[in-house]
Design an enzyme around this catalytic site. Structure first.
Site, short mmCIF file in Angstrom:
data_model
loop_
_atom_site.label_atom_id
_atom_site.label_comp_id
_atom_site.label_asym_id
_atom_site.label_seq_id
_atom_site.Cartn_x
_atom_site.Cartn_y
_atom_site.Cartn_z
CG HIS A 278 50.20 -4.32 39.35
ND1 HIS A 278 48.87 -4.26 39.68
CD2 HIS A 278 50.73 -5.36 40.04
CE1 HIS A 278 48.60 -5.24 40.55
NE2 HIS A 278 49.70 -5.90 40.78
CD GLU B 255 46.92 -1.67 36.91
OE1 GLU B 255 47.54 -2.22 37.84
OE2 GLU B 255 46.32 -0.60 37.03
CE LYS C 87 49.91 -6.78 44.30
NZ LYS C 87 49.39 -7.82 43.37
#
Length: 251
Positions: free
Chosen positions: A143, A86, A170
């Site tokens: 991510h 990530e 997130k």
């Protein structure tokens, strides 16, 4: 949007909370940055453990996080090990990753713990429950350094993070066009309007996505990362500019 209060800091209310990343390789460098950051206008400091030369030494990690807690006083401490998959600095096996997160929880020093959505996999709900039992709030992260998935996919991912018990879903994605930035902002707005059970943290990376780091409050992002001199991800804006813009937009 709901609010998560951590160490008397209401995340999801008022001005977006600013996070400063520490990406130094040595304990002395990490602690020096923490002393510097403790005087700056930012609510949270992130320690990127994957940058630490001794990240494979549990004792060294525990000692460092304990010292960080003392230095940072009332600032929030977010502890993150960003895996190589990530965009981080170090690869870890699944067991090593789980063991590291458990170590951080056991120190009773972190206010927030980053748990990667895909890396945790089926262990995610149990990890979140364990963190909550230790009094630690969870930033569940995903991510993509290559592309921006469609809005519906981003929303679905954040909803699944919520369903697993995450306090702060997130997502950080890489835009290839201005339309990609709008895709990320649309997903943020949809979460705020239709899935307000938790605050969210979202960002579009790189220079093209910098606007998402500055105007995220308009769409519902509760926190943003600022560059205090050494960026931990592409497109992080300097702290002075972030504070100036957030002040102007919030007013």
């Amino acid at each position: 949007m709901s609010c998560v209060t951590v160490r008397n800091c209401p995340i999801g209310e008022g001005r977006p909370k600013v996070i400063l990343p520490i990406v130094e390789p040595t304990e002395s460098g990490i602690l020096a940055k923490a002393r510097e950051f403790s005087t700056l206008r930012a609510e949270c400091v992130e320690w990127r453990v994957d940058w630490f030369d001794s990240c494979g030494d549990p004792g060294a990690v525990a000692r460092c996080v304990q010292k960080l807690r003392v230095i940072l006083r009332d600032k929030l401490l977010l502890v993150t090990f960003r895996t190589k998959a990530e965009g981080g600095e170090q690869p870890l096996s699944h067991k090593e990753y789980l063991d590291l997160l458990g170590l951080v929880m056991d120190t009773d020093c972190a206010d927030l713990l980053d748990v990667e959505f895909f890396t945790a996999g089926e262990d995610l709900p149990d990890l979140i429950q364990r963190a909550h039992s230790a009094g630690v709030a969870v930033v569940c992260s995903s991510h993509d350094f290559c592309k921006t998935p469609p809005c519906a996919q981003l929303v679905d991912r954040m909803v699944r993070m919520q369903q697993a018990g995450a306090d702060l879903p997130k997502v950080a994605v890489m835009p290839q066009s201005p339309a990609d930035v709008l895709e990320l902002l649309a997903a943020t707005a949809e979460m705020t309007e239709h899935h307000p059970e938790t605050p969210v943290i979202t960002m579009s990376m790189g220079a093209l996505g910098a606007v998402s780091r500055l105007a995220g409050e308009t769409f519902g992002s509760a926190m943003t990362f600022a560059n205090p001199g050494h960026a931990s991800a592409p497109g992080q804006v300097s702290l002075d500019i972030v504070n100036e813009v957030l002040n102007a937009l919030h007013l």
